[in-house]
Enzyme design. Structure first.
Site, PDB file in Angstrom:
ATOM      1  N   GLU A  11       1.390   1.374  -0.768  1.00 27.10           N
ATOM      2  CA  GLU A  11       0.592   2.580   0.317  1.00 27.10           C
ATOM      3  C   GLU A  11       0.027   3.708   0.233  1.00 27.10           C
ATOM      4  OE1 GLU A  11      -0.115   1.191   3.697  1.00 27.10           O
ATOM      5  OE2 GLU A  11       0.501  -0.591   2.760  1.00 27.10           O
ATOM      6  N   ASP A  29     -32.188   8.681 -16.446  1.00 26.10           N
ATOM      7  CA  ASP A  29     -31.150   7.649 -14.997  1.00 26.10           C
ATOM      8  C   ASP A  29     -31.424   7.260 -13.361  1.00 26.10           C
ATOM      9  OD1 ASP A  29     -29.585   6.223 -16.805  1.00 26.10           O
ATOM     10  OD2 ASP A  29     -28.435   7.603 -17.252  1.00 26.10           O
ATOM     11  N   ARG A  58     -19.360   9.045 -21.015  1.00 24.96           N
ATOM     12  CA  ARG A  58     -21.167   8.634 -21.521  1.00 24.96           C
ATOM     13  C   ARG A  58     -21.878   9.773 -21.351  1.00 24.96           C
ATOM     14  NH1 ARG A  58     -24.767   7.233 -17.784  1.00 24.96           N
ATOM     15  NH2 ARG A  58     -26.225   6.045 -18.872  1.00 24.96           N
ATOM     16  N   PRO A 112      -8.727   6.742  -2.131  1.00 22.49           N
ATOM     17  CA  PRO A 112      -9.820   6.465  -1.048  1.00 22.49           C
ATOM     18  C   PRO A 112     -10.111   7.222  -0.277  1.00 22.49           C
ATOM     19  CG  PRO A 112      -8.006   4.819  -0.370  1.00 22.49           C
ATOM     20  CD  PRO A 112      -7.385   6.309  -1.633  1.00 22.49           C
TER      21      PRO A 112
HETATM   22  N1  SAM Z   1      -3.332   2.998   2.537  1.00 24.65           N
HETATM   23  C1  SAM Z   1      -3.389   4.442   1.631  1.00 24.65           C
HETATM   24  C2  SAM Z   1      -5.259   4.306   2.601  1.00 24.65           C
HETATM   25  O1  SAM Z   1      -5.092   3.540   3.890  1.00 24.65           O
HETATM   26  O2  SAM Z   1      -5.732   5.533   2.028  1.00 24.65           O
HETATM   27  C3  SAM Z   1      -4.702   3.028   0.710  1.00 24.65           C
HETATM   28  C4  SAM Z   1      -3.623   2.949  -0.358  1.00 24.65           C
HETATM   29  S1  SAM Z   1      -4.570   2.124  -1.758  1.00 24.65           S
HETATM   30  C5  SAM Z   1      -3.876   0.613  -1.444  1.00 24.65           C
HETATM   31  C6  SAM Z   1      -3.201   1.676  -3.622  1.00 24.65           C
HETATM   32  C7  SAM Z   1      -4.097   3.075  -3.957  1.00 24.65           C
HETATM   33  O3  SAM Z   1      -4.787   2.880  -4.536  1.00 24.65           O
HETATM   34  C8  SAM Z   1      -4.415   4.610  -3.687  1.00 24.65           C
HETATM   35  O4  SAM Z   1      -3.160   4.947  -3.718  1.00 24.65           O
HETATM   36  C9  SAM Z   1      -5.467   4.738  -4.939  1.00 24.65           C
HETATM   37  O5  SAM Z   1      -4.879   5.655  -5.574  1.00 24.65           O
HETATM   38  C10 SAM Z   1      -5.911   3.259  -5.260  1.00 24.65           C
HETATM   39  N2  SAM Z   1      -7.867   3.344  -4.567  1.00 24.65           N
HETATM   40  C11 SAM Z   1      -7.613   2.285  -3.477  1.00 24.65           C
HETATM   41  N3  SAM Z   1      -8.819   2.764  -2.805  1.00 24.65           N
HETATM   42  C12 SAM Z   1      -9.503   3.302  -3.666  1.00 24.65           C
HETATM   43  C13 SAM Z   1     -10.684   4.135  -3.513  1.00 24.65           C
HETATM   44  N4  SAM Z   1     -11.737   3.626  -2.803  1.00 24.65           N
HETATM   45  N5  SAM Z   1     -10.852   5.456  -4.550  1.00 24.65           N
HETATM   46  C14 SAM Z   1     -10.508   5.459  -4.797  1.00 24.65           C
HETATM   47  N6  SAM Z   1      -8.896   5.483  -5.125  1.00 24.65           N
HETATM   48  C15 SAM Z   1      -8.572   4.020  -4.336  1.00 24.65           C
END
Ligand code: SAM
Length: 242
Positions: A113, A165, A151, A86
């Site tokens: 986490e 698109d 795609r 994220p």
């Molecule tokens: N503790 C982390 C933080 O606050 O940044 C979030 C961890 S999340 C619960 C677990 C995993 O989900 C991450 O390591 C990532 O691989 C994935 N993930 C969660 N949200 C995401 C997003 N918006 N985009 C890409 N990957 C995401």
């Protein structure tokens, strides 16, 4: 293009790519997709892939060693290793197009986490976020990236069909219609059945500008606009938003 996904939940990908364009692209040999269970690179009888966080705190952190072993085995020259996170680069159409030119993508999915920082620092070429929200794992983000990239690979869609698109030209795409010509008291715009290709193209451009102005006006700041587009936008600015 070959896509390798590394995850502790490989089964999540089975249904997502069993049907539709990605399945057809695989069948046609236009892309390869392999989903790998991270546990095969974990040590010990229990194949543990996570551990407690140094410094304390709730939740587990994914260990670095299995990811390093996985990438060491899977990555080919020119391949791009991407951590789903994220906190990463926002995933947009331009990034999908950039990734579509790579010979290989290795997508690393986190859980809990998140992933030990040394994976990001020592292993990844990129870190991608699919939006400003936190999901439970990187599997759904990886699926989003795969779908958007595949795609765009040559031969997957009909020639030219991705060109109009939304986002491909910096604008949203205008409205689309199919048969019947009248439905629920609403008629298809006359110009679309006029047979005048020039008029249809002009109408589509105007409606793309109208929709972008109404829904995502911030896109107009970076869209490549002609003098004619700017004139149309000035006119549309005077009209009520539909
Ligand atoms: N503790 C982390 C933080 O606050 O940044 C979030 C961890 S999340 C619960 C677990 C995993 O989900 C991450 O390591 C990532 O691989 C994935 N993930 C969660 N949200 C995401 C997003 N918006 N985009 C890409 N990957 C995401």
């Amino acid at each position: 293009m070959k896509i390798d996904v590394v995850t502790i939940f490989p089964g999540m990908f089975t249904g997502a790519f069993a049907e539709g364009m990605v399945a057809r692209a695989r069948e046609a040999g236009l892309c390869g997709l392999a989903v790998h269970d991270l546990r095969q690179w974990a040590e010990g009888r229990h194949q543990v892939t996570d551990d407690y966080a140094f410094g304390g705190g709730p939740g587990m952190v994914m260990k670095p060693e299995p990811f390093f072993r996985a990438v060491g085995e899977l990555k080919v020259p020119g391949g791009r290793v991407i951590l789903m996170s994220p906190q990463g680069r926002p995933f947009r159409q331009a990034l999908a197009a950039e990734l579509a030119a790579a010979p290989q993508l290795v997508l690393l999915c986190g859980r809990y986490e998140g992933v030990d920082e040394r994976v990001r620092l020592g292993l990844c070429d990129d870190e991608i976020s699919i939006g400003d929200y936190v999901l439970t794992g990187g599997e759904l983000p990886a699926m989003v990236v795969i779908d958007a990239v595949v795609r765009l690979l040559p031969g997957v869609l009909a020639e030219g069909s991705a060109e109009g698109d939304s986002f491909a030209t910096g604008l949203l795409e205008g409205p689309q219609y199919t048969r019947p010509r009248e439905f629920a008291g609403m008629a298809v715009p006359e110009v679309l059945i006029s047979g005048d290709h020039g008029a249809v193209a002009r109408w589509r451009r105007r409606e793309a500008l109208r929709r972008t102005l109404a829904m995502r006006p911030e896109l107009l700041a970076s869209a490549p606009l002609t003098a004619e587009d700017r004139k149309i936008l000035a006119e549309l600015g005077q009209e009520p938003v539909i």
